[in-house]
Scaffold this motif. Structure first.
Motif, PDB file in Angstrom:
ATOM      1  N   ILE A 257       0.742  -0.903   0.081  1.00 45.93           N
ATOM      2  CA  ILE A 257       0.016  -0.183  -0.013  1.00 45.93           C
ATOM      3  C   ILE A 257       0.518   1.217   0.483  1.00 45.93           C
ATOM      4  CG2 ILE A 257      -1.855   1.025   1.479  1.00 45.93           C
ATOM      5  CD1 ILE A 257      -3.478  -0.905   2.823  1.00 45.93           C
ATOM      6  N   ALA A 258       1.600   1.322   1.016  1.00 46.83           N
ATOM      7  CA  ALA A 258       3.049   2.662   0.769  1.00 46.83           C
ATOM      8  C   ALA A 258       3.157   2.446  -0.553  1.00 46.83           C
ATOM      9  CB  ALA A 258       4.070   1.657   1.497  1.00 46.83           C
ATOM     10  N   ALA A 259       3.522   1.858  -0.872  1.00 44.50           N
ATOM     11  CA  ALA A 259       4.893   1.841  -2.269  1.00 44.50           C
ATOM     12  C   ALA A 259       3.651   2.111  -3.350  1.00 44.50           C
ATOM     13  CB  ALA A 259       5.150   0.467  -3.189  1.00 44.50           C
ATOM     14  N   ALA A 260       2.069   1.905  -3.299  1.00 44.28           N
ATOM     15  CA  ALA A 260       1.399   2.014  -3.991  1.00 44.28           C
ATOM     16  C   ALA A 260       0.581   4.321  -4.006  1.00 44.28           C
ATOM     17  CB  ALA A 260       0.048   1.110  -4.162  1.00 44.28           C
ATOM     18  N   ALA A 261       0.166   3.647  -2.887  1.00 40.78           N
ATOM     19  CA  ALA A 261       0.693   5.824  -2.622  1.00 40.78           C
ATOM     20  C   ALA A 261       0.810   6.179  -2.355  1.00 40.78           C
ATOM     21  CB  ALA A 261      -0.870   4.916  -1.418  1.00 40.78           C
ATOM     22  N   GLY A 262       2.579   6.191  -1.960  1.00 43.51           N
ATOM     23  CA  GLY A 262       3.502   6.346  -1.945  1.00 43.51           C
ATOM     24  C   GLY A 262       4.691   6.328  -2.046  1.00 43.51           C
ATOM     25  N   ILE A 263       5.038   5.503  -2.398  1.00 46.67           N
ATOM     26  CA  ILE A 263       6.782   5.063  -2.717  1.00 46.67           C
ATOM     27  C   ILE A 263       7.241   5.989  -1.880  1.00 46.67           C
ATOM     28  CG2 ILE A 263       7.509   5.203  -5.195  1.00 46.67           C
ATOM     29  CD1 ILE A 263       8.105   2.615  -4.711  1.00 46.67           C
ATOM     30  N   TYR A 264       8.171   5.590  -1.157  1.00 48.72           N
ATOM     31  CA  TYR A 264       9.817   6.111  -0.935  1.00 48.72           C
ATOM     32  C   TYR A 264       8.760   7.252   0.228  1.00 48.72           C
ATOM     33  CZ  TYR A 264      11.830   3.945  -4.930  1.00 48.72           C
ATOM     34  OH  TYR A 264      12.418   3.514  -5.825  1.00 48.72           O
ATOM     35  N   GLY A 265       7.950   7.027   0.872  1.00 48.15           N
ATOM     36  CA  GLY A 265       7.605   8.299   2.340  1.00 48.15           C
ATOM     37  C   GLY A 265       8.757   7.518   3.334  1.00 48.15           C
ATOM     38  N   ASN A 266       8.802   8.820   4.299  1.00 45.74           N
ATOM     39  CA  ASN A 266       9.508   8.837   5.232  1.00 45.74           C
ATOM     40  C   ASN A 266       8.919   7.744   6.187  1.00 45.74           C
ATOM     41  OD1 ASN A 266      12.210   9.708   4.901  1.00 45.74           O
ATOM     42  ND2 ASN A 266      10.718  11.938   4.496  1.00 45.74           N
ATOM     43  N   THR A 267      10.108   7.655   7.199  1.00 48.64           N
ATOM     44  CA  THR A 267       9.825   7.104   8.657  1.00 48.64           C
ATOM     45  C   THR A 267       9.383   8.112   9.412  1.00 48.64           C
ATOM     46  OG1 THR A 267      11.383   5.617   8.645  1.00 48.64           O
ATOM     47  CG2 THR A 267      10.331   5.973  10.245  1.00 48.64           C
ATOM     48  N   LYS A 268       7.771   7.903   9.947  1.00 50.30           N
ATOM     49  CA  LYS A 268       7.493   9.105  11.001  1.00 50.30           C
ATOM     50  C   LYS A 268       8.568  10.379  11.703  1.00 50.30           C
ATOM     51  CE  LYS A 268       5.348   5.959  14.429  1.00 50.30           C
ATOM     52  NZ  LYS A 268       4.260   5.740  15.006  1.00 50.30           N
ATOM     53  N   GLU A 269       9.821   9.668  12.117  1.00 44.33           N
ATOM     54  CA  GLU A 269      10.333  10.536  13.333  1.00 44.33           C
ATOM     55  C   GLU A 269      10.659  11.322  12.083  1.00 44.33           C
ATOM     56  OE1 GLU A 269       8.974   6.550  15.529  1.00 44.33           O
ATOM     57  OE2 GLU A 269       9.775   6.958  13.236  1.00 44.33           O
ATOM     58  N   GLU A 270      10.869  11.346  10.552  1.00 44.20           N
ATOM     59  CA  GLU A 270      11.794  11.867  10.082  1.00 44.20           C
ATOM     60  C   GLU A 270      10.939  12.632   9.079  1.00 44.20           C
ATOM     61  OE1 GLU A 270      14.653  13.732   8.739  1.00 44.20           O
ATOM     62  OE2 GLU A 270      14.757  11.554   9.631  1.00 44.20           O
ATOM     63  N   ALA A 271       9.524  12.353   9.121  1.00 49.44           N
ATOM     64  CA  ALA A 271       8.332  12.903   8.434  1.00 49.44           C
ATOM     65  C   ALA A 271       6.761  12.602   8.584  1.00 49.44           C
ATOM     66  CB  ALA A 271       8.883  13.383   7.216  1.00 49.44           C
ATOM     67  N   VAL A 272       6.118  13.702   8.775  1.00 47.04           N
ATOM     68  CA  VAL A 272       4.620  12.653   8.470  1.00 47.04           C
ATOM     69  C   VAL A 272       3.561  13.114   7.614  1.00 47.04           C
ATOM     70  CG1 VAL A 272       2.758  12.963  10.134  1.00 47.04           C
ATOM     71  CG2 VAL A 272       4.223  12.768  11.718  1.00 47.04           C
ATOM     72  N   TYR A 273       3.182  12.464   7.467  1.00 44.16           N
ATOM     73  CA  TYR A 273       2.344  12.974   6.387  1.00 44.16           C
ATOM     74  C   TYR A 273       0.709  13.046   6.868  1.00 44.16           C
ATOM     75  CZ  TYR A 273       6.651  11.620   3.812  1.00 44.16           C
ATOM     76  OH  TYR A 273       8.383  11.612   3.278  1.00 44.16           O
ATOM     77  N   THR A 274       0.463  13.245   6.162  1.00 40.75           N
ATOM     78  CA  THR A 274      -0.803  13.226   5.907  1.00 40.75           C
ATOM     79  C   THR A 274      -1.682  13.718   4.962  1.00 40.75           C
ATOM     80  OG1 THR A 274      -3.857  13.695   7.515  1.00 40.75           O
ATOM     81  CG2 THR A 274      -1.479  15.196   8.205  1.00 40.75           C
ATOM     82  N   GLY A 275      -3.493  14.104   4.730  1.00 38.61           N
ATOM     83  CA  GLY A 275      -4.201  14.170   3.729  1.00 38.61           C
ATOM     84  C   GLY A 275      -5.221  14.065   3.496  1.00 38.61           C
ATOM     85  N   SER A 276      -6.177  14.336   2.907  1.00 39.42           N
ATOM     86  CA  SER A 276      -6.916  13.838   2.269  1.00 39.42           C
ATOM     87  C   SER A 276      -8.143  13.769   0.342  1.00 39.42           C
ATOM     88  CB  SER A 276      -8.323  14.671   3.549  1.00 39.42           C
ATOM     89  OG  SER A 276      -9.704  13.954   3.113  1.00 39.42           O
TER      90      SER A 276
END
Length: 466
Positions: A326-345
């Motif tokens: 799911i991570a690869a399909a929705a946004g590959i290479y997302g950061n670990t949450k301590e580095e950056a948090v992603y949210t949205g809608s």
């Protein structure tokens, strides 16, 4: 399937193609299994391999496919000194805040040294190390190691050599193919020349060059790296692709039983896959597993609630292979949450899809603004492609570092999400939407503070305005 990533040429690797015959044991085992069992294994394997395959898309473009605009070859950075535009379609939900310095690394023969310069304290940067599985196995940068100059040895799973002098840290990967996603903050358009100087100092140096020793022997693999084709992963060819790519990955002890199951349908690292050796019933069962896996993945990617849980190390993700896909399909290479948090809608306050024909406001009260050590931003994407959107002011993201951003007198912040100008007095806070498409936005919070990391902070949702 969803658009994702692409890339690379076999001769650079000096890989040999000493082909083995497919194992008759595997063929007989597969043909003896029930069709339901074969379908279940194929479904599991397809999801397991999905992030590997789409990670390889990027590696292939970066290091093998000389025709790709991203090409630089293995162990060399390719940097971009401007923010992303709608023309950048290699990576879905591309980051528009911190221009990229990317590199595909092959440590099959020997480790590689990453060298970074000293960077000003007010400039955020990060080097994210992603193994072939897409686990974020290490970080170098402002948060993890600071902004001082440094040298880091990147080693594959089989390396047991001496650490040379001058190395600040050894970074251990469980795969020999690695992708590095470097991000360096660009303050504003006038800052481009400074950014270029920094990016030019990011270096990858083979160990033998660093130590001034002879080059080591070239490691030989049974199967060559494949030409990347999107269609391969929607067919039986996904097995052939996995068999070639898994040669570059160690088998983790937690996956022994998993790999035994995969072997029953011919998924064995370095072993050719010949579908003609399997019965028609077995082939149909595998194809059914692929179809079921695709359907499950597609049903999940638009309903991600906690993106931060999808990215991290193997230990952090606990071998949840569906989440990894799911991570690869929705946004590959997302950061670990301590580095950056992603949210949205992709929906509004009333849980309705965001549509380009509507005008929205995204309102943060003073107390709702996210706490970030470095900065935060919101980037707009169309759906289902997840690419940046052409617009009349060439603005693709907006955030607390956007020049001219206006706050209300009480400290609240209103962002206007609409296709046409909200009026000259409000354009400073306007993030253009597509004209006739559904859309989504992603909020990235760099250096998130504990209330953001721990999901205590909640992002507001857009509201329609007339």
């Amino acid at each position: 399937m969803k658009n994702l990533t692409a890339f690379f040429i076999v001769t650079l690797l000096a890989v040999t193609a000493c082909k083995k015959e497919p194992s008759k044991d595997n063929q007989e085992t597969a043909n003896a299994l029930s069709t339901d069992s074969i379908t279940a294994i194929a479904k599991e394997a397809w999801i397991y391999g999905y992030p590997i395959f789409y990670n390889y898309k990027t590696i292939y473009s970066s290091a093998i496919n000389k025709e790709a605009k991203e090409y630089s070859g293995f162990n060399k950075f390719k940097s971009v000194a401007t923010s992303a535009t709608p023309a950048d379609t290699l990576i879905v939900t591309i980051n528009n805040d911190t221009p990229y310095s990317m590199a595909a690394i092959n440590v099959s023969d020997e480790p590689v040294i990453l060298q970074v310069p000293k960077i000003e304290n007010d400039r955020y940067y990060v080097m994210q190390f992603v193994d072939l599985y897409t686990f974020n196995f290490e970080y170098v940068g402002s948060r993890a190691t600071g902004n001082n100059a440094g040298k880091y040895l990147i080693a594959g799973p089989d390396w047991k050599g001496e650490t040379p002098k001058g190395i600040d840290k050894v970074l251990h990967s469980e795969t020999n193919l690695i992708f590095v996603v470097g991000r360096t903050q660009l303050h504003d358009p006038a800052d481009v020349s400074n950014l270029k100087k920094i990016q030019a100092q990011y270096k990858l140096i083979p160990l033998h060059e660093y130590t001034k020793h002879p080059a080591p022997p070239v490691k030989k693999y049974n199967l060559p790296l494949p030409v990347w084709k999107e269609s391969d992963y929607n067919s039986l060819q996904f097995i052939s692709a996995l068999n070639a790519l898994l040669q570059y990955a160690n088998e983790d002890s937690s996956e022994k039983e998993l790999r035994k199951r995969f072997a029953k349908i011919g998924i064995v690292p370095g072993q050719p896959f010949d579908s003609s050796k399997y019965s028609p019933e077995t082939i149909k069962a595998i194809e059914k597993g692929i179809a079921e896996a695709k359907q499950e993945l597609e049903s999940k990617i638009d309903n991600v609630k906690d993106a931060g849980s999808l990215f991290g190390t193997r230990a952090e993700l606990k071998n949840n292979f569906l989440n990894r896909a799911i991570a690869a399909a929705a946004g590959i290479y997302g950061n670990t949450k301590e580095e950056a948090v992603y949210t949205g809608s992709s929906v509004d306050k009333n849980n309705q899809p965001l549509l380009g024909n509507n005008n929205y406001v995204l309102k943060f009260t003073k107390d709702q603004l996210p706490e970030a050590k470095y900065f935060w931003s919101i980037t707009m994407y169309n759906l289902p492609k997840r690419f940046l959107i052409p617009n009349p002011i060439n603005r693709y993201s907006i955030g607390n570092k956007t020049k001219g951003l206006k706050y209300e007198s009480n400290g609240d912040l209103i962002i206007y999400l609409q296709k046409s100008s909200p009026g000259k007095d409000k354009e400073s806070n306007w993030l253009p939407t597509p004209k006739d498409e559904k859309f989504m936005f992603v909020m990235r919070i760099y250096g998130p503070q504990p209330n953001v990391i721990n999901n205590i902070w909640k992002m507001p949702l857009p509201e329609i305005v007339k």
